[in-house]
Design an enzyme around this catalytic site. Structure first.
Site, PDB file in Angstrom:
ATOM      1  N   HIS A 153      21.641 -10.182 -12.540  1.00 35.39           N
ATOM      2  CA  HIS A 153      22.671 -11.092 -12.125  1.00 35.39           C
ATOM      3  C   HIS A 153      24.267 -11.180 -13.285  1.00 35.39           C
ATOM      4  CE1 HIS A 153      21.098 -14.540 -13.546  1.00 35.39           C
ATOM      5  NE2 HIS A 153      22.401 -15.430 -12.924  1.00 35.39           N
TER       6      HIS A 153
HETATM    7  C1  UD1 Z   1      26.391 -18.813 -10.845  1.00 31.02           C
HETATM    8  C2  UD1 Z   1      25.936 -19.400 -12.376  1.00 31.02           C
HETATM    9  C3  UD1 Z   1      25.151 -18.541 -13.110  1.00 31.02           C
HETATM   10  C4  UD1 Z   1      23.752 -19.383 -12.436  1.00 31.02           C
HETATM   11  C5  UD1 Z   1      23.402 -18.331 -10.995  1.00 31.02           C
HETATM   12  C6  UD1 Z   1      22.035 -18.310 -10.818  1.00 31.02           C
HETATM   13  C7  UD1 Z   1      28.431 -19.405 -12.530  1.00 31.02           C
HETATM   14  C8  UD1 Z   1      30.154 -19.854 -13.771  1.00 31.02           C
HETATM   15  N1  UD1 Z   1      27.773 -19.276 -12.536  1.00 31.02           N
HETATM   16  O1  UD1 Z   1      26.080 -17.077 -10.563  1.00 31.02           O
HETATM   17  O2  UD1 Z   1      25.542 -19.203 -14.083  1.00 31.02           O
HETATM   18  O3  UD1 Z   1      22.733 -17.484 -13.391  1.00 31.02           O
HETATM   19  O4  UD1 Z   1      24.407 -19.167 -10.529  1.00 31.02           O
HETATM   20  O5  UD1 Z   1      22.116 -17.145  -9.655  1.00 31.02           O
HETATM   21  O6  UD1 Z   1      28.358 -21.540 -12.318  1.00 31.02           O
HETATM   22  N2  UD1 Z   1      27.498 -14.496  -4.040  1.00 31.02           N
HETATM   23  C9  UD1 Z   1      26.590 -14.871  -1.404  1.00 31.02           C
HETATM   24  N3  UD1 Z   1      25.856 -15.705  -1.999  1.00 31.02           N
HETATM   25  C10 UD1 Z   1      25.721 -16.441  -2.181  1.00 31.02           C
HETATM   26  C11 UD1 Z   1      25.833 -17.432  -3.528  1.00 31.02           C
HETATM   27  C12 UD1 Z   1      26.811 -16.474  -4.055  1.00 31.02           C
HETATM   28  O7  UD1 Z   1      26.689 -13.645  -1.545  1.00 31.02           O
HETATM   29  O8  UD1 Z   1      24.645 -17.414  -1.811  1.00 31.02           O
HETATM   30  C13 UD1 Z   1      28.097 -13.127  -4.108  1.00 31.02           C
HETATM   31  C14 UD1 Z   1      29.307 -13.841  -3.890  1.00 31.02           C
HETATM   32  O9  UD1 Z   1      29.816 -12.467  -3.380  1.00 31.02           O
HETATM   33  C15 UD1 Z   1      29.927 -14.349  -5.287  1.00 31.02           C
HETATM   34  C16 UD1 Z   1      28.985 -14.092  -5.977  1.00 31.02           C
HETATM   35  O10 UD1 Z   1      27.592 -14.332  -5.716  1.00 31.02           O
HETATM   36  O11 UD1 Z   1      31.163 -13.864  -5.515  1.00 31.02           O
HETATM   37  C17 UD1 Z   1      28.963 -14.508  -7.257  1.00 31.02           C
HETATM   38  O12 UD1 Z   1      28.832 -16.040  -7.171  1.00 31.02           O
HETATM   39  P1  UD1 Z   1      28.807 -17.238  -8.278  1.00 31.02           P
HETATM   40  O13 UD1 Z   1      28.045 -18.645  -7.686  1.00 31.02           O
HETATM   41  O14 UD1 Z   1      30.219 -17.464  -8.385  1.00 31.02           O
HETATM   42  O15 UD1 Z   1      27.690 -16.602  -9.750  1.00 31.02           O
HETATM   43  P2  UD1 Z   1      26.425 -16.068  -9.855  1.00 31.02           P
HETATM   44  O16 UD1 Z   1      27.007 -14.722  -9.852  1.00 31.02           O
HETATM   45  O17 UD1 Z   1      25.675 -17.033  -8.557  1.00 31.02           O
HETATM   46  N1  UDP Z   2      13.710 -17.244  -8.329  1.00 30.02           N
HETATM   47  C1  UDP Z   2      13.383 -17.279  -6.653  1.00 30.02           C
HETATM   48  N2  UDP Z   2      13.483 -16.266  -6.309  1.00 30.02           N
HETATM   49  C2  UDP Z   2      14.556 -15.082  -6.769  1.00 30.02           C
HETATM   50  C3  UDP Z   2      14.804 -15.290  -8.593  1.00 30.02           C
HETATM   51  C4  UDP Z   2      14.780 -16.008  -8.972  1.00 30.02           C
HETATM   52  O1  UDP Z   2      12.972 -18.125  -6.563  1.00 30.02           O
HETATM   53  O2  UDP Z   2      14.618 -14.384  -6.206  1.00 30.02           O
HETATM   54  C5  UDP Z   2      14.228 -18.463  -9.384  1.00 30.02           C
HETATM   55  C6  UDP Z   2      13.767 -17.671 -10.352  1.00 30.02           C
HETATM   56  O3  UDP Z   2      12.303 -18.788 -10.482  1.00 30.02           O
HETATM   57  C7  UDP Z   2      14.265 -19.047 -11.155  1.00 30.02           C
HETATM   58  C8  UDP Z   2      15.381 -19.413 -10.516  1.00 30.02           C
HETATM   59  O4  UDP Z   2      15.702 -18.764  -9.567  1.00 30.02           O
HETATM   60  O5  UDP Z   2      13.152 -20.420 -11.139  1.00 30.02           O
HETATM   61  C9  UDP Z   2      16.661 -18.594 -11.132  1.00 30.02           C
HETATM   62  O6  UDP Z   2      18.332 -18.543 -10.797  1.00 30.02           O
HETATM   63  P1  UDP Z   2      18.687 -16.966 -11.411  1.00 30.02           P
HETATM   64  O7  UDP Z   2      17.903 -16.484 -11.924  1.00 30.02           O
HETATM   65  O8  UDP Z   2      19.695 -17.446 -10.136  1.00 30.02           O
HETATM   66  O9  UDP Z   2      19.181 -18.173 -11.914  1.00 30.02           O
HETATM   67  P2  UDP Z   2      19.126 -18.352 -14.169  1.00 30.02           P
HETATM   68  O10 UDP Z   2      17.885 -19.366 -14.376  1.00 30.02           O
HETATM   69  O11 UDP Z   2      19.703 -17.084 -15.254  1.00 30.02           O
HETATM   70  O12 UDP Z   2      20.738 -20.099 -13.508  1.00 30.02           O
END
Ligand code: UD1
Ligand code: UDP
Length: 377
Positions: A216
């Site tokens: 991601h």
């Molecule tokens: C965010 C965090 C990242 C973290 C990740 C965990 C920032 C800058 N990034 O990244 O550090 O590792 O969360 O998962 O804060 N979207 C959906 N549904 C949702 C959420 C997101 O469709 O419920 C899609 C949208 O298109 C959105 C994109 O995902 O634009 C990115 O979401 P965003 O929260 O901006 O960043 P992440 O890549 O999720």
């Molecule tokens: N995770 C989850 N379901 C999923 C993928 C990840 O519960 O389908 C959990 C994972 O076990 C971990 C956390 O989400 O505890 C990590 O989140 P993510 O990878 O989105 O973000 P990051 O840790 O890189 O910020």
């Protein structure tokens, strides 16, 4: 009684917050009153709601419902919303997790009105300021009052950046305390692995002969060459191995907007790559515990692989969890086709045997609660 305001927003923060909430409920209910604010950064049911039900986290008193947007717009909406709640609730401290935009927004809103910040997962660095997370965590650390680092490397980063190791009895943003607390996610994995086994046994529709993968990170999803190289590697590996891939919504969106229908059809038709919706934390913990190898660019999943003694192939140029690479339980493959394929095969043939204790003993939440109680009254 000390009142804290906990900010959550993204999936991993909801999961992390459950460790502290559980400890407060079990052991500090007379001393710490927690109010939860959800910024709404993540909002899909399987990125947010599912965790509240399953991990028994108190419902947020406030949901700012900011949703997705550019960094500036999303963060600005959060700052505004969090400041309003801070004025209304007047907590003695704000608790911020990790390095997302929700973390940064909480840090800006609270620091400007002199509310002490407790930063959990402090000190981690990738030394790459192209990562939004690196910017968020550096900014948050430098306005925090209590900084809890999960690892020695994180603690040492803070010392290198000028934080004093002196422990103040009444710390402030000008005289912060830094700690090596261990990782609250180890508390969680230990606790919820047990719960997952109670709920599902070892039953898993994917069996136990598979590789688990998550992708991601924006550097991978927003760059067609990198994303294609990763998926090409997965396709190659899938000739011999089954891969389970719970797909982050960001990756799904980018995959379907960047790749042509021929490529997508070959991916969808591949029976050995099981692309599924994001799963709950119990299901994820179970999948991690049964997988042979874990391929990921997630920060949290790298550590969980280590806790569950699974070798991890990291789809990034570097990692904040330097210790797990130094101990050879994880390897950096970046988005490099050959490195990914080779490292996965190597770990299948020669799985590492020792996973030294790096992240504490699973009691980080209690340590953190005690410091909040004793230092921020
Ligand atoms: C965010 C965090 C990242 C973290 C990740 C965990 C920032 C800058 N990034 O990244 O550090 O590792 O969360 O998962 O804060 N979207 C959906 N549904 C949702 C959420 C997101 O469709 O419920 C899609 C949208 O298109 C959105 C994109 O995902 O634009 C990115 O979401 P965003 O929260 O901006 O960043 P992440 O890549 O999720
Ligand atoms: N995770 C989850 N379901 C999923 C993928 C990840 O519960 O389908 C959990 C994972 O076990 C971990 C956390 O989400 O505890 C990590 O989140 P993510 O990878 O989105 O973000 P990051 O840790 O890189 O910020």
């Amino acid at each position: 009684m000390i009142k804290i305001l906990t900010i959550i927003g993204a999936r991993p923060q909801i999961i992390k917050a459950s460790a502290l909430s559980r400890k407060i409920r079990d052991k500090f209910a007379e001393e710490i009153d927690e109010v939860i604010v959800h910024t709404g950064q993540h909002y899909d049911n399987n990125m947010s709601e599912v965790f509240f039900n399953e991990l028994n986290i108190p419902s947020p008193k406030y949901n700012l419902a900011v949703g997705s947007d550019s960094h500036a717009k999303q963060t600005a909406k959060m700052i505004d919303g969090i400041e309003r709640v801070l004025f209304q609730e007047e907590p003695q401290a704000i608790v911020l997790y990790g390095d997302t935009n929700s973390t940064l927004a909480g840090a800006i809103a609270a620091s400007k009105i002199h509310i002490p910040i407790v930063h959990i997962e402090a000190g981690l660095r990738s030394f790459d300021k192209r990562m939004p997370e690196e910017i968020n965590r550096i900014m948050c650390d430098h306005v925090s009052t209590l900084l809890f680092s999960p690892t020695t490397a994180g603690y040492n980063n803070l010392v290198r950046e000028g934080f004093s190791i002196e422990q103040h009895l009444q710390p402030t943003a000008n005289k912060p305390n830094i700690y090596h607390s261990g990782d609250i996610m180890l508390d969680n994995t230990l606790f919820f692995l047990q719960k997952a086994k109670e709920k599902y046994g070892n039953l898993n529709t994917h069996g136990d002969n598979f590789i688990l993968c998550t992708i991601h990170r924006n550097t991978n999803t927003d760059n067609k060459d990198r994303l294609q190289s990763i998926f090409n590697a997965l396709m190659y590996i899938s000739q011999k191995e089954k891969i389970v891939l719970p797909l982050h919504p960001r990756t799904k969106k980018m995959l379907y907007s960047m790749f042509d229908s021929v490529y997508l059809k070959s991916l969808e038709a591949n029976d050995n790559i099981d692309i599924i919706e994001p799963v709950s934390f119990l299901q994820m913990t179970l999948l991690e515990s049964l997988a042979k190898v874990i391929i990921t660019d997630s920060g949290g999943v790298q550590k969980e692989a280590y806790y569950l003694e699974k070798p991890c192939v990291i789809l990034r140029e570097q990692t904040e969890w330097v210790e797990i690479v130094e101990s050879k339980n994880a390897a950096i493959a970046d988005a490099d086709f050959e490195k990914i394929v080779f490292t996965v095969q190597n770990y299948i043939n020669n799985p590492p045997k020792n996973y030294p204790k790096i992240f504490g003993d699973g009691n980080a939440s209690e340590f953190i609660c005690n410091e909040i109680k004793n230092k921020l009254h």
